[in-house]
Design an enzyme around this catalytic site. Structure first.
Site, PDB file in Angstrom:
ATOM      1  N   SER A 295       0.803  -1.227   0.000  1.00 38.64           N
ATOM      2  CA  SER A 295       0.000   0.000   0.000  1.00 38.64           C
ATOM      3  C   SER A 295       0.836   1.277   0.000  1.00 38.64           C
ATOM      4  CB  SER A 295      -0.948   0.023   1.206  1.00 38.64           C
ATOM      5  OG  SER A 295      -0.233   0.207   2.412  1.00 38.64           O
TER       6      SER A 295
ATOM      7  N   LYS B  65       0.809   4.570   6.775  1.00 37.09           N
ATOM      8  CA  LYS B  65       0.251   5.439   5.728  1.00 37.09           C
ATOM      9  C   LYS B  65       0.919   6.812   5.811  1.00 37.09           C
ATOM     10  CE  LYS B  65      -2.935   2.303   4.788  1.00 37.09           C
ATOM     11  NZ  LYS B  65      -2.822   1.442   3.596  1.00 37.09           N
TER      12      LYS B  65
END
Length: 225
Positions: free
Chosen positions: A41, A114
Protein backbone atom coordinates in the site's frame (compact mmCIF):
# COMPACT_ATOMS: atom_id res chain seq x y z
CA UNK A 1 47.37 -13.18 39.88
CA UNK A 2 44.32 -15.32 40.75
CA UNK A 3 42.11 -16.42 37.88
CA UNK A 4 38.48 -15.23 37.96
CA UNK A 5 36.11 -17.89 39.16
CA UNK A 6 33.85 -19.50 36.57
CA UNK A 7 30.76 -18.52 38.56
CA UNK A 8 31.87 -14.90 38.59
CA UNK A 9 32.41 -14.90 34.82
CA UNK A 10 28.97 -16.37 34.16
CA UNK A 11 27.41 -13.84 36.51
CA UNK A 12 29.06 -10.97 34.60
CA UNK A 13 27.84 -12.39 31.28
CA UNK A 14 24.32 -12.69 32.69
CA UNK A 15 24.39 -9.09 33.97
CA UNK A 16 25.56 -7.83 30.56
CA UNK A 17 22.87 -9.87 28.76
CA UNK A 18 20.06 -8.71 31.04
CA UNK A 19 21.25 -5.09 30.81
CA UNK A 20 21.27 -5.29 27.01
CA UNK A 21 17.74 -6.71 26.97
CA UNK A 22 16.47 -4.03 29.36
CA UNK A 23 18.14 -1.31 27.27
CA UNK A 24 16.58 -2.75 24.11
CA UNK A 25 13.15 -2.74 25.75
CA UNK A 26 13.54 0.87 26.96
CA UNK A 27 14.60 2.06 23.48
CA UNK A 28 11.70 0.20 21.84
CA UNK A 29 9.15 1.41 24.40
CA UNK A 30 10.06 5.09 24.50
CA UNK A 31 12.30 6.10 21.60
CA UNK A 32 12.57 3.91 18.48
CA UNK A 33 10.74 0.78 17.33
CA UNK A 34 11.27 -1.43 14.28
CA UNK A 35 8.35 -2.38 12.04
CA UNK A 36 7.87 -4.82 9.17
CA UNK A 37 5.99 -3.71 6.03
CA UNK A 38 3.36 -6.37 5.24
CA UNK A 39 1.76 -5.04 2.04
CA UNK A 40 2.23 -2.91 -1.06
CA UNK A 41 0.00 0.00 0.00
CA UNK A 42 2.98 2.36 0.36
CA UNK A 43 4.83 1.44 -2.86
CA UNK A 44 7.22 2.61 -4.14
CA UNK A 45 8.25 4.44 -0.95
CA UNK A 46 8.01 1.19 1.02
CA UNK A 47 7.54 -2.29 -0.39
CA UNK A 48 6.44 -5.54 1.16
CA UNK A 49 9.19 -6.99 3.33
CA UNK A 50 10.92 -3.67 4.12
CA UNK A 51 11.96 -2.95 7.70
CA UNK A 52 11.67 0.59 9.03
CA UNK A 53 12.52 2.42 12.23
CA UNK A 54 9.86 4.60 13.81
CA UNK A 55 10.43 7.53 16.15
CA UNK A 56 8.10 7.18 19.14
CA UNK A 57 8.66 10.79 20.16
CA UNK A 58 5.94 11.70 17.64
CA UNK A 59 3.34 12.67 18.63
CA UNK A 60 4.47 13.96 22.00
CA UNK A 61 7.86 15.61 22.02
CA UNK A 62 7.34 16.50 18.33
CA UNK A 63 4.19 17.09 16.27
CA UNK A 64 2.82 15.10 13.36
CA UNK A 65 3.07 17.03 10.08
CA UNK A 66 1.43 16.72 6.68
CA UNK A 67 3.58 14.42 4.57
CA UNK A 68 4.88 12.31 7.46
CA UNK A 69 4.78 8.52 7.10
CA UNK A 70 3.15 7.29 10.29
CA UNK A 71 2.58 3.93 11.93
CA UNK A 72 -0.68 3.72 13.82
CA UNK A 73 -2.89 1.23 15.59
CA UNK A 74 -5.98 0.17 13.65
CA UNK A 75 -8.71 2.62 14.72
CA UNK A 76 -11.48 0.16 13.97
CA UNK A 77 -11.90 -2.39 11.22
CA UNK A 78 -9.26 -1.27 8.70
CA UNK A 79 -7.44 -4.61 8.95
CA UNK A 80 -10.51 -6.83 8.86
CA UNK A 81 -9.83 -9.90 6.76
CA UNK A 82 -6.04 -9.49 6.66
CA UNK A 83 -4.23 -12.83 6.82
CA UNK A 84 -2.14 -13.52 9.93
CA UNK A 85 1.12 -15.52 9.97
CA UNK A 86 0.69 -19.26 10.48
CA UNK A 87 2.72 -20.07 13.61
CA UNK A 88 2.61 -22.76 16.28
CA UNK A 89 1.82 -21.60 19.84
CA UNK A 90 5.52 -21.93 20.73
CA UNK A 91 6.65 -19.95 17.68
CA UNK A 92 4.09 -17.24 18.46
CA UNK A 93 5.23 -17.05 22.09
CA UNK A 94 8.88 -16.69 21.05
CA UNK A 95 7.96 -14.08 18.43
CA UNK A 96 5.88 -12.12 20.95
CA UNK A 97 8.70 -12.18 23.47
CA UNK A 98 11.40 -11.03 21.05
CA UNK A 99 9.09 -8.34 19.66
CA UNK A 100 8.24 -7.14 23.17
CA UNK A 101 11.88 -6.50 24.05
CA UNK A 102 12.63 -5.02 20.63
CA UNK A 103 14.79 -7.74 19.07
CA UNK A 104 12.25 -8.44 16.32
CA UNK A 105 10.35 -5.85 14.25
CA UNK A 106 6.64 -5.47 14.89
CA UNK A 107 4.66 -7.22 12.14
CA UNK A 108 1.34 -6.03 10.69
CA UNK A 109 -0.82 -7.32 13.53
CA UNK A 110 -2.96 -4.36 14.53
CA UNK A 111 -0.82 -1.63 12.94
CA UNK A 112 -0.85 0.19 9.59
CA UNK A 113 1.57 2.47 7.74
CA UNK A 114 0.25 5.44 5.73
CA UNK A 115 1.12 9.03 4.78
CA UNK A 116 -0.49 12.00 6.52
CA UNK A 117 -2.38 14.22 4.07
CA UNK A 118 -4.45 16.26 6.51
CA UNK A 119 -4.13 17.16 10.19
CA UNK A 120 -6.73 18.49 12.61
CA UNK A 121 -8.80 21.29 11.10
CA UNK A 122 -7.66 20.69 7.50
CA UNK A 123 -10.17 20.63 4.65
CA UNK A 124 -9.15 17.82 2.28
CA UNK A 125 -10.84 17.53 -1.10
CA UNK A 126 -10.50 15.41 -4.23
CA UNK A 127 -10.30 16.32 -6.88
CA UNK A 128 -9.53 19.61 -8.60
CA UNK A 129 -9.82 20.17 -12.37
CA UNK A 130 -6.40 18.51 -12.84
CA UNK A 131 -7.25 15.50 -10.68
CA UNK A 132 -5.15 16.65 -7.72
CA UNK A 133 -5.98 16.63 -4.01
CA UNK A 134 -6.33 20.00 -2.31
CA UNK A 135 -5.71 20.84 1.33
CA UNK A 136 -7.31 24.04 2.64
CA UNK A 137 -7.93 25.15 -0.92
CA UNK A 138 -4.33 24.59 -2.10
CA UNK A 139 -3.84 21.84 -4.70
CA UNK A 140 -0.78 19.68 -4.07
CA UNK A 141 1.59 17.80 -6.37
CA UNK A 142 2.59 14.46 -4.81
CA UNK A 143 5.99 13.20 -6.00
CA UNK A 144 5.86 10.16 -3.68
CA UNK A 145 2.91 8.52 -5.49
CA UNK A 146 3.61 5.17 -7.10
CA UNK A 147 4.26 5.82 -10.80
CA UNK A 148 1.00 5.55 -12.72
CA UNK A 149 -1.18 6.10 -9.65
CA UNK A 150 -3.84 8.80 -9.73
CA UNK A 151 -4.14 10.90 -6.54
CA UNK A 152 -7.55 9.26 -6.02
CA UNK A 153 -10.29 7.68 -8.11
CA UNK A 154 -12.70 8.33 -5.25
CA UNK A 155 -14.00 11.83 -4.65
CA UNK A 156 -14.08 13.12 -1.08
CA UNK A 157 -14.67 16.38 0.76
CA UNK A 158 -13.77 16.17 4.44
CA UNK A 159 -12.80 18.41 7.34
CA UNK A 160 -10.39 16.61 9.66
CA UNK A 161 -11.51 16.79 13.31
CA UNK A 162 -9.07 18.17 15.87
CA UNK A 163 -6.68 15.52 17.21
CA UNK A 164 -7.29 13.30 14.17
CA UNK A 165 -5.49 12.64 10.86
CA UNK A 166 -6.51 11.95 7.26
CA UNK A 167 -4.09 9.35 5.86
CA UNK A 168 -3.53 7.73 2.48
CA UNK A 169 -1.15 5.16 1.02
CA UNK A 170 1.32 6.16 -1.70
CA UNK A 171 0.03 3.29 -3.85
CA UNK A 172 -3.43 4.83 -4.09
CA UNK A 173 -4.95 2.07 -6.22
CA UNK A 174 -4.11 -0.55 -3.57
CA UNK A 175 -4.46 1.21 -0.23
CA UNK A 176 -7.30 0.75 2.24
CA UNK A 177 -6.95 4.17 3.84
CA UNK A 178 -9.12 7.04 5.08
CA UNK A 179 -11.09 7.06 1.83
CA UNK A 180 -12.41 3.53 2.31
CA UNK A 181 -13.09 3.50 6.05
CA UNK A 182 -15.84 6.05 6.48
CA UNK A 183 -18.01 3.34 8.03
CA UNK A 184 -15.39 2.37 10.61
CA UNK A 185 -15.13 3.86 14.11
CA UNK A 186 -13.73 7.35 13.66
CA UNK A 187 -15.25 7.73 10.20
CA UNK A 188 -11.99 7.10 8.36
CA UNK A 189 -9.99 9.51 10.52
CA UNK A 190 -7.08 8.28 12.65
CA UNK A 191 -6.94 9.49 16.28
CA UNK A 192 -3.60 10.98 17.25
CA UNK A 193 -3.70 8.72 20.30
CA UNK A 194 -3.44 5.74 17.93
CA UNK A 195 -0.22 6.96 16.32
CA UNK A 196 2.85 4.96 17.36
CA UNK A 197 5.28 7.33 15.64
CA UNK A 198 6.76 8.52 12.36
CA UNK A 199 8.93 6.37 10.11
CA UNK A 200 12.30 8.04 9.59
CA UNK A 201 14.61 5.43 8.06
CA UNK A 202 14.47 2.22 6.06
CA UNK A 203 16.95 -0.33 7.42
CA UNK A 204 16.23 -3.40 5.29
CA UNK A 205 16.96 -4.57 2.65
CA UNK A 206 20.51 -3.22 2.65
CA UNK A 207 20.19 -2.21 -0.99
CA UNK A 208 17.42 0.23 -0.06
CA UNK A 209 18.71 1.65 3.23
CA UNK A 210 17.97 5.35 3.46
CA UNK A 211 16.16 8.19 5.20
CA UNK A 212 12.39 8.62 4.86
CA UNK A 213 12.18 12.38 4.55
CA UNK A 214 9.08 14.52 4.79
CA UNK A 215 8.28 16.00 1.33
CA UNK A 216 8.08 19.53 2.69
CA UNK A 217 7.82 21.14 -0.75
CA UNK A 218 4.53 19.35 -1.37
CA UNK A 219 2.75 21.08 1.50
CA UNK A 220 4.73 24.31 1.87
CA UNK A 221 2.01 26.49 0.28
CA UNK A 222 -0.88 24.91 2.17
CA UNK A 223 -2.43 27.58 4.44
CA UNK A 224 -3.41 26.85 8.00
CA UNK A 225 -7.11 25.97 8.41
Amino acid sequence: MPKPKRGSFLREVLIILVSALVLSWIIKSFFVQAFFIPSGSMEDTLVEGDRILVSKMVPGVFDVHRGDVVVFKDPGTWLAGMATPDRTPFQQAVTNGLTFIGLLPQDAGEHLVKRVIGVGGDHVVCCDAEGRISVNGESIDEPYLKPGSAPSVIEFDQVVPEDFLWVMGDNRAHSSDSRYNGGSPGGGFVPLDNVVGTAFVKVWPLSSVGWLRNPGETFKDVPEP
